[in-house]
Design an enzyme around this catalytic site. Structure first.
Site, short mmCIF file in Angstrom:
data_model
loop_
_atom_site.label_atom_id
_atom_site.label_comp_id
_atom_site.label_asym_id
_atom_site.label_seq_id
_atom_site.Cartn_x
_atom_site.Cartn_y
_atom_site.Cartn_z
N GLU A 27 86.26 -42.17 -56.09
CA GLU A 27 86.82 -43.24 -55.54
C GLU A 27 86.73 -44.63 -56.29
O GLU A 27 87.40 -45.36 -56.24
CB GLU A 27 86.55 -43.58 -54.12
N ASP A 114 84.21 -38.45 -51.77
CA ASP A 114 83.28 -38.37 -50.25
C ASP A 114 83.77 -37.01 -49.78
O ASP A 114 84.64 -36.78 -49.47
CB ASP A 114 83.15 -39.62 -49.67
N ASP A 116 83.61 -36.38 -46.50
CA ASP A 116 83.84 -36.56 -45.36
C ASP A 116 85.47 -36.40 -45.05
O ASP A 116 86.20 -36.33 -46.02
CB ASP A 116 83.38 -37.96 -44.69
N GLU A 118 87.74 -39.05 -44.81
CA GLU A 118 88.35 -39.93 -45.40
C GLU A 118 88.33 -39.23 -46.81
O GLU A 118 89.40 -39.45 -47.47
CB GLU A 118 87.77 -41.28 -45.50
N TYR A 342 74.53 -40.04 -49.28
CA TYR A 342 75.44 -40.75 -48.55
C TYR A 342 75.33 -41.57 -47.33
O TYR A 342 74.41 -40.95 -46.74
CB TYR A 342 76.27 -39.60 -48.61
N ARG A 344 77.40 -42.65 -44.88
CA ARG A 344 77.94 -42.54 -43.77
C ARG A 344 77.85 -40.92 -43.24
O ARG A 344 78.33 -40.13 -43.62
CB ARG A 344 79.93 -42.45 -44.02
N HIS A 389 76.32 -33.77 -43.83
CA HIS A 389 75.40 -34.27 -44.74
C HIS A 389 74.06 -34.51 -44.28
O HIS A 389 73.91 -34.23 -42.98
CB HIS A 389 75.96 -35.97 -44.89
#
Length: 902
Positions: A27, A114, A116, A118, A342, A344, A389
């Site tokens: 990203e 990532d 997740d 998103e 990570y 989040r 995570h």
């Protein structure tokens, strides 16, 4: 760094094995740069710079073929399976072209966004837009270290379309909510407002807390504080304080015994007022006391779990003064540069490798006596936690101490916080002893009184050697605090060295801070932890909430918006409904529910008769715009109203503006009367002898000013057109100087102000004028100008003085005038270690450490701002340092059919 590298230039790895070319897409440019250093020469690492496509933001973004569709403004085809219309973001078209070009030269594609929802969605969008004809792999990792990256390349997986479905459902829900409800706010409250599925609920929480404060009635109560003395010379300590808790068997009332109405909750307690407390103290003068009981209990405090997203935001707020948004920005940089895992995550678990690293470091720093025989295992207490995570921890198989990282500033401070918490989580409990003592005596009137005292000693600090958690309430004792009492036994005789009657008042519920609002949202299961920082940022940016110190204060605008939503869209701001929507998204992610039926139920309503969003926004006639924006002040005939240009007070048509930084609970009946007693802004000063026109002083949107009243324009003769508005003469106006006020300005001062800009004279045949500008007072000659020291100089500067000023070199920046002394000195900035002061600037007061300047925000005042708040403002300003400018060429893309997942 070059402009190209900032937007994600290709970063060929400089080590590894040769072979086919593998394109790895992440990203962010920073993440790309770090990962490229860990991969071999057969890899090209490139950034997508976040999402490459989304629902259209404005009408111009909608492809021509869809513009005639009734659903096009939503970007979602609500009539056909809620199919989203995705368009490549205009600012990402050049990057997409670049990725397509790189893909032509690649043999394999690794989507390394990532792990997740998103990130999974970004990866899916990349696959859909790039349409690769080569093998595609989903590469996932939760820390950026050489070992983790190599392992991720060796063990790719397929795209998880259930996660993509969940993210897409959330995006569509948020779009439908925002695009359908926001226009209602525009029509009924104020233009350009916004509503959001979670943002509106967060705003409601802040408003409800303020309502509680408004409804709160303080209660006054008294008790006695005694300082008892054992009389034993060898005791250390020899004295201790205790509070009166009982009289003749009745417990003395404390703050917890009063309701928010100011009345006692029950009748079984003794409520002492000042007279009763002082009289009792007099009757206890000189009496003897004895210890009635001593209760000792072991004290144990277990370590705190490692950080997850929300607890990191809360603790960074308490200890470092960071906003939730800034915490995540700093954590993002730490993660992308390989320092932490990570950031989040809902998880508080640690991998076996991380547990071993934490235990090893604790033994090395504190000794084996501080580490338990078995590793500690933590399980999440968060419902619907996404455990994909680990907890947030230092990266790697061995942790670097903060000093070994080479970090500085806020990155160092946040890393240190994470490192301390992680190491402490694998250390032994703190143990000690807590003691409760009751002391009794009899007054001269025979009353049986009892005092109580508590103490705590820590005999083994355990994990507290490494880390102590902060608290939202500054009056709360820290976990490592101790209060030692003398060694006491039942029957020991004591004397009262001091006996004081103390008065107390109950306090209204504390306003939310960012830390406590994050905790409240998580406790209610509203939203996802990864979104809390942006939610709080949004309600601050929209003007629904402002800060006073660290407290979040709702604006009157927020009251009006919440009022409308509660009355006409109750479900949409219902806490349980919003939490249930999060469960639905979790069910979709876990293959327990399907996207389309849930969206249909939300938008069109359910078969059980539940009203859908579409029906809610269809009939707006019954919404009384004036009523939902009006709030009577109890006990008066004054009403608070929220208008197009801000809040104001209304009394039978008479109006007065409410100061922007006034908190709702500060606007009492007395304060409202005070505002009305001030000059209304239409104070007639007299007549200008030169023109015969009346001069008045007014209070306007942009501050107080003076103006002249022009005679009414005569009606046009029959058959003639009225004069165009642009040709109508305009009255002279001038803002008051900062040193002036509406209630004291005179006609003479007003006439001088109306002369501005003032012609001072001529120099070398050019006219010199004195005028006020956005950067302050100045004199001007042609295109040349010089600043004046004060606004008053505008009225007095002479042509000789002007000649002297123009003869001097023109100063630049803040050095153009002598530096004014600071308004306040706050202390040392925890980041720069330099003194922080408050100064007056061109655009109002600001804080500075000599390197960074940050303007005070709405709700901040020179008198009340704290060092912690100033440090937060400076930290946010540093983060917003301007990036290098670049130009991009935008081309219109051909319309694409909405994508479907496969």
């Amino acid at each position: 760094m070059t402009a190209d590298s900032e937007v994600g230039s290709s970063v060929p790895a400089n080590n590894g094995n040769a072979g086919g070319t593998r394109l790895v897409i992440v990203e962010s440019p920073a993440k790309a740069k770090t990962i490229a250093g860990y991969l071999g020469r057969g890899y090209i690492v490139e950034s997508s710079i976040g999402h490459i496509r989304d629902l259209p933001e404005k009408a111009d973004d909608i492809p021509e073929k869809y513009k005639s569709e009734g659903w096009a403004r939503l970007g979602v085809n609500v009539d056909h399976e809620f199919e989203p219309l995705y368009v490549v973001n205009p600012d990402k078209k050049s990057q997409v072209s670049k990725l397509k070009q790189l893909l032509k030269e690649a043999d394999e594609l690794y989507l390394a966004t990532d792990e997740d929802r998103e990130g999974e969605a970004i990866a899916w969008h990349l696959r859909e837009v790039l349409k690769p004809k080569i093998p595609v792999h989903r590469m996932v990792f939760h820390e950026i270290t050489p070992h983790a990256i190599r392992d991720a390349v060796s063990n790719p997986r397929d795209l998880n379309l259930r996660l993509v479905d969940a993210q897409e459902t959330r995006r569509i829900l948020d779009r439908l909510y925002g695009y359908e409800v926001s226009p209602v706010l525009w029509k009924k409250v104020k233009p350009r407002l916004s509503a959001g599925r979670v943002q509106s609920v967060a705003t409601r929480l802040v408003v409800e807390r303020e309502r509680e404060r408004l409804a709160f009635t303080a209660a006054n109560y008294w008790d006695l504080q005694a300082l008892f003395d054992t009389g034993r010379a060898g005791d250390d300590p020899r004295t201790f304080s205790a509070t009166l808790t009982g009289v003749d068997g009745r417990r003395v009332a404390q703050g917890r015994d009063f309701a928010s109405t100011g009345r006692l909750k029950g009748s079984d307690v003794l409520h002492l007022d000042e007279a009763a407390a002082r009289a009792l103290a007099a009757r206890l003068d000189g009496v003897s006391y004895a210890v009635r009981s001593v209760e000792r209990k072991p004290y144990t405090r277990k370590p705190y779990a490692p950080f997850r997203t929300t607890t990191l935001q809360q603790e960074a707020s308490r200890k470092l003064g960071f906003s939730a948004k800034y915490t995540m920005q700093v954590a993002q940089r730490l993660y992308e540069n390989g320092y932490i895992t990570y950031m989040r995550t809902d998880s508080i678990t640690l991998s076996e490798t991380a547990v071993a690293a934490a235990r090893s470091q604790a033994i090395k720093l504190y000794g084996s006596a501080y580490v338990p025989d078995k590793p500690r295992v933590y399980t999440s207490k968060v419902k619907n936690a996404q455990e994909a995570h680990e907890a947030i921890r230092p990266s790697g198989e061995e942790f670097r101490t903060p000093g070994e990282t080479g970090l500085s500033g806020d990155m160092f401070r946040l890393y240190e916080l994470i490192w301390q918490r992680t190491v402490a989580s694998q250390m032994k409990d703190a143990v000690g002893e807590s003691v409760s003592v009751k002391v009794g005596g009899a007054s001269s009137a025979g009353e049986n009184v009892e005092f109580s005292a508590t103490g705590r000693t820590i005999t083994f600090h355990g994990f507290l050697k490494a880390y102590v958690e902060g608290a939202d309430d500054p009056s709360t004792d820290r976990d490592d605090s101790e209060k030692r009492l003398p060694t006491l036994a039942e029957g020991d005789r004591l004397t009262a060295a001091e006996l004081t009657a103390l008065g107390h008042s109950t306090k209204p519920p504390a306003r939310y801070t960012e830390a406590s609002l994050v905790k409240e949202l998580e406790d209610r299961e509203i939203g996802r932890p990864s979104t809390y920082a942006s939610i709080i940022g949004t309600i601050l940016d929209r003007g629904y909430v402002f800060k006073k110190g660290t407290a979040l204060v709702p604006s009157f605008l927020a009251f009006a918006v919440v009022n409308l939503l509660e009355q006409h869209f109750g479900n949409l701001v219902d806490y349980d409904f919003t939490a249930d929507m999060e469960k639905v998204l979790d069910d979709i992610a876990n293959d327990r529910a399907e996207r389309v039926p849930e969206l249909r139920r939300f938008y069109f309503g359910g078969e059980d008769g539940d009203e859908g969003l579409k029906e809610m926004v269809t009939d707006l006639g019954e919404i009384d715009a004036k009523e939902i924006s009006s709030f009577p002040i109890k006990g008066t005939d004054i009403v608070i109203r929220v208008g197009r240009y801000g809040p104001y007070l209304d009394r039978d048509g008479a109006r007065v503006n409410i100061p922007e930084d006034m908190a709702p609970d500060e606007l009492t009946a007395e304060k409202a009367e005070e505002l009305f007693s001030r000059p209304s802004g239409d104070r007639e000063l007299g007549v200008d002898p030169a023109t015969g026109r009346t001069i008045v002083a007014k209070d306007g949107r942009f501050g107080p000013y003076v103006t002249e009243v022009l005679p009414e324009e005569p009606a046009p003769a029959e058959g003639k057109k009225r004069t165009k508005k642009a040709d109508v003469p305009k009255p002279r106006t001038s803002s008051l100087f900062k040193t002036m006020s509406l209630d004291t300005i005179t006609l003479d001062q007003a006439l001088k102000l109306l002369q501005l800009p003032r012609v001072v004279g001529e120099i070398d045949g050019e006219e010199v004028t004195a005028q006020n500008g956005r950067f302050g007072p100045y004199i001007k000659k042609g295109t040349d100008s010089r600043s004046l020291a004060s606004e008053e100089d505008l009225l007095t500067v002479t042509i000789e003085q002007a000649r002297e000023l123009f003869a001097q070199p023109k100063a630049r920046g803040r050095g153009r005038a002598a530096a004014a002394p600071p308004l306040r000195e706050l202390g040392e900035d925890p980041n720069s270690k330099k003194p922080v002061v408050v100064k007056e600037g061109r655009f109002g007061p600001y804080v500075t450490d000599g390197e960074t300047n940050a303007s005070l925000r709405k709700g901040d005042t020179v008198e009340d701002i704290t060092l912690e708040r100033a440090a937060e403002l400076l930290a946010e300003r540093r983060e917003r340092a301007p990036a290098a400018k670049r130009t991009t060429r935008t081309r219109t893309a051909a319309a694409k059919k909405p994508a479907t997942k496969s």
